[in-house]
Design an enzyme around this catalytic site. Structure first.
Site, PDB file in Angstrom:
ATOM      1  N   HIS A  43      58.400  12.148  19.313  1.00 36.64           N
ATOM      2  CA  HIS A  43      59.768  11.634  19.356  1.00 36.64           C
ATOM      3  C   HIS A  43      60.399  11.666  17.969  1.00 36.64           C
ATOM      4  O   HIS A  43      61.579  11.996  17.816  1.00 36.64           O
ATOM      5  CB  HIS A  43      59.779  10.192  19.874  1.00 36.64           C
ATOM      6  N   GLN A  67      62.352   8.732  38.698  1.00 36.33           N
ATOM      7  CA  GLN A  67      61.663  10.000  38.465  1.00 36.33           C
ATOM      8  C   GLN A  67      60.148   9.872  38.632  1.00 36.33           C
ATOM      9  O   GLN A  67      59.416  10.823  38.372  1.00 36.33           O
ATOM     10  CB  GLN A  67      61.992  10.540  37.072  1.00 36.33           C
ATOM     11  N   ASP A 157      57.258  19.287  27.698  1.00 38.34           N
ATOM     12  CA  ASP A 157      57.764  19.214  29.072  1.00 38.34           C
ATOM     13  C   ASP A 157      58.694  20.402  29.291  1.00 38.34           C
ATOM     14  O   ASP A 157      59.909  20.244  29.449  1.00 38.34           O
ATOM     15  CB  ASP A 157      58.499  17.898  29.292  1.00 38.34           C
ATOM     16  N   LEU A 190      51.058  15.521  21.886  1.00 40.41           N
ATOM     17  CA  LEU A 190      51.355  14.088  21.882  1.00 40.41           C
ATOM     18  C   LEU A 190      52.153  13.708  23.124  1.00 40.41           C
ATOM     19  O   LEU A 190      53.049  14.420  23.548  1.00 40.41           O
ATOM     20  CB  LEU A 190      52.139  13.717  20.628  1.00 40.41           C
ATOM     21  N   ARG A 193      51.626   9.019  27.530  1.00 42.22           N
ATOM     22  CA  ARG A 193      50.522   8.794  28.462  1.00 42.22           C
ATOM     23  C   ARG A 193      49.157   8.812  27.761  1.00 42.22           C
ATOM     24  O   ARG A 193      48.170   8.323  28.302  1.00 42.22           O
ATOM     25  CB  ARG A 193      50.541   9.854  29.566  1.00 42.22           C
TER      26      ARG A 193
END
Length: 281
Positions: A43, A67, A157, A190, A193
């Protein structure tokens, strides 16, 4: 909530849409980093890129229930808002943090009409029914509320990035900026989760990454890539006693199944300690 306000000195926290609209009104060069919390170095890399390309950076933290196709997954998702805010404040690179309530995002209660095309029901969309419909819905809502110039999303993702970019850039002025996957010292991607993994899980994940690199190197030598990947998938399952949803080579521009390494990525989704992990290289 007073504690949250006290730890934020330079960084302004926005607790509802009214304060967001008022605070962001003077700015037209907003960089937006949407997150579900569990802030990590991945992030922070998005925030750094936003700082380089935009005058103002806003980070949202919102765990979107729509989601999650698995209620247990939603319940166990990492939550530590105070820790997240301390990390963000320490960077000194975040101007605003948006902590919306459910009703702030879903004040318009109209049911989402988002439906994936059949060709997009692949990879994670095939195994997580309704997941990307929820992602696209919340990203549209967040984009309408924040009105950013640029949105920063990670390539880990990759399917999410692909679908959001395809949908949002057609409808809004916001530009989706892809950011490289950040990995730990063992090359594990990274993820929030990862907080649920133990030491042994990390060792297995590191070995799986090494196997992926070897698979990718050897793909170019194989005439039948599908058979080769199916064989390697069975090997990984047997050697590491894991469940694998998919191991596939796909074109990175359109996510179609690929028969050559050029312009392609190797995608995997598997489970460790009942935690679903994804990666692509």
């Amino acid at each position: 909530m007073f504690y949250l306000l006290n730890i934020l000195i330079q960084m302004k926290i926005l607790l509802d849409n009214s304060s967001l609209y008022k605070s962001l009104r003077p700015f037209n060069d907003l960089g937006f980093v949407p997150t579900m919390g569990g802030i990590h170095k991945g992030h922070l890399s998005l925030i750094n890129k936003s700082n380089r390309l935009c005058k103002i950076t806003i980070v949202s933290i919102f765990i979107n229930p729509k989601q999650f196709n698995n209620k247990k997954d939603l319940k166990s998702y990492p939550r530590n808002i105070n820790k997240d805010l301390k990390i963000l404040k320490k960077t000194k690179k975040v101007d605003f943090v948006y902590l919306p309530r459910f009703k702030d995002i879903y004040e318009n209660k109209n049911k989402s009409k988002i439906k994936l095309n059949k060709k997009d029901i692949i990879l994670c969309a095939k195994y997580r029914k309704g997941h990307f419909e929820g992602v696209l819905d919340v990203m549209e809502r967040l984009t309408k509320i924040v009105r950013p110039k640029k949105i920063f999303m990670g390539e880990k993702d990759f399917q999410q990035l692909y679908l959001v970019k395809k949908r949002l850039e057609k409808k809004y002025k916001a530009k989706i900026i892809p950011c490289k996957t950040v990995r730990d010292k063992n090359n594990i991607a990274l993820s929030s989760r990862n907080f649920h993994l133990n030491k042994l899980n990390f060792e297995v994940a590191a070995n799986i990454y090494k196997q992926l690199v070897n698979i990718k190197k050897n793909i170019k030598k194989k005439k039948n890539i599908l058979n080769f990947l199916n064989h390697k998938k069975r090997e990984l399952i047997n050697n590491y006693k894991i469940k694998i949803d998919y191991l596939e080579l796909r074109n990175k521009k359109n996510l179609k199944t690929s028969k050559k390494m050029n312009n392609s990525r190797l995608f995997i989704a598997y489970y460790l300690n009942n935690v679903r992990l994804i990666d692509n290289i």
